[in-house]
Write an enzyme that holds these catalytic residues in place. Structure first.
Site, PDB file in Angstrom:
ATOM      1  N   CYS A 123      -1.941   0.399  -0.127  1.00  8.59           N
ATOM      2  CA  CYS A 123      -2.283   0.378   0.877  1.00  8.59           C
ATOM      3  C   CYS A 123      -2.075   1.575   1.714  1.00  8.59           C
ATOM      4  CB  CYS A 123      -2.373  -1.023   1.983  1.00  8.59           C
ATOM      5  SG  CYS A 123      -0.488  -1.628   2.078  1.00  8.59           S
TER       6      CYS A 123
ATOM      7  N   ASN B 253       2.297   0.725   2.911  1.00  9.37           N
ATOM      8  CA  ASN B 253       3.102  -0.144   2.202  1.00  9.37           C
ATOM      9  C   ASN B 253       4.132  -1.085   2.868  1.00  9.37           C
ATOM     10  OD1 ASN B 253       5.500   0.505  -0.454  1.00  9.37           O
ATOM     11  ND2 ASN B 253       3.821  -1.096  -0.545  1.00  9.37           N
TER      12      ASN B 253
ATOM     13  N   CYS C 244       2.531  -3.805   5.193  1.00 15.49           N
ATOM     14  CA  CYS C 244       1.737  -5.237   5.455  1.00 15.49           C
ATOM     15  C   CYS C 244       1.061  -5.522   4.024  1.00 15.49           C
ATOM     16  CB  CYS C 244       0.745  -4.901   6.383  1.00 15.49           C
ATOM     17  SG  CYS C 244       1.634  -4.384   8.224  1.00 15.49           S
TER      18      CYS C 244
HETATM   19  P1  4NP Z   1      -0.500  -1.537   5.798  1.00  8.38           P
HETATM   20  O1  4NP Z   1      -0.658  -1.458   7.208  1.00  8.38           O
HETATM   21  O2  4NP Z   1      -1.498  -0.498   5.295  1.00  8.38           O
HETATM   22  O3  4NP Z   1      -1.414  -2.734   5.271  1.00  8.38           O
HETATM   23  O4  4NP Z   1       0.845  -1.350   5.132  1.00  8.38           O
HETATM   24  C1  4NP Z   1      -0.395  -0.377   7.944  1.00  8.38           C
HETATM   25  C2  4NP Z   1       0.900  -0.179   8.271  1.00  8.38           C
HETATM   26  C3  4NP Z   1       1.313   1.042   9.190  1.00  8.38           C
HETATM   27  C4  4NP Z   1       0.304   1.810   9.398  1.00  8.38           C
HETATM   28  C5  4NP Z   1      -0.943   1.615   9.249  1.00  8.38           C
HETATM   29  C6  4NP Z   1      -1.292   0.400   8.511  1.00  8.38           C
HETATM   30  N1  4NP Z   1       0.695   2.974  10.350  1.00  8.38           N
HETATM   31  O5  4NP Z   1      -0.420   3.599  10.671  1.00  8.38           O
HETATM   32  O6  4NP Z   1       1.814   3.143  10.574  1.00  8.38           O
END
Ligand code: 4NP
Length: 161
Positions: free
Chosen positions: A8, A11, A13
């Site tokens: 994702c 990394n 969520c």
């Molecule tokens: P993930 O969620 O891709 O599901 O881990 C996110 C976590 C952090 C960020 C974006 C999405 N961020 O922009 O920091």
């Protein structure tokens, strides 16, 4: 041995949750010697961090332990894993840009390709980072269904090319 990598953006969520859910399903099925699971992010912004506390809390309520540490995707991952599974369309586009060769391109899949509902309910696993409690639960609902379906396919080859 089949090697699965969930990807994702951060990394912290979605992909660590997918990793924990599939690992638990693998353990429950007694397939720990047949399948390995890891996760990675397209960003290195959260490198070394534990998964988001909101995701850890919601996952724990369902019996999942999210104990990974965020790490960025490496080119070598395309060689080391059999299936590289992204969460949304942007992840898939980025993975196709980063894949070093045709065999690597062939390994890229979207998590919702494993939606067991026909017609499909889900087109992607939505990013919950700026969302609310219900958004984290919604992600876990999708991941539980799609991981179960993914596990059913793990004896089949990922691609015929
Ligand atoms: P993930 O969620 O891709 O599901 O881990 C996110 C976590 C952090 C960020 C974006 C999405 N961020 O922009 O920091």
């Amino acid at each position: 041995m089949t090697r699965i990598l969930f990807v994702c953006l951060g990394n912290i969520c979605r992909s660590p949750a997918a990793e924990a859910i599939l690992k638990k399903q693998i353990k429950d099925a007694g397939l720990e010697n047949d399948i390995t699971v890891d996760s990675a992010g397209l960003l290195d912004y959260h490198e070394g961090e534990r998964p988001d506390p909101r995701m850890r809390r919601h996952a724990a309520l369902r019996g999942y332990v999210l104990d990974s540490r965020s790490r960025p995707l490496k080119t070598k991952d395309f060689l080391d894993f059999d299936r590289i599974i992204g969460m949304d369309h942007q992840n898939i586009e980025a993975l196709h840009r980063l894949a070093p060769d045709a065999a690597s391109q062939c390994k890229i899949q979207k998590m919702t390709d494993y939606d067991p509902a026909r017609p499909q309910r889900y087109t992607h696993v939505p990013d919950p980072y700026y969302g609310e409690s219900a958004d984290f639960d919604h992600v876990l609902d999708i991941l539980e269904d799609t991981c179960r379906e993914l596990l059913k396919t793990l004896s089949a080859p990922p691609c015929s090319a």
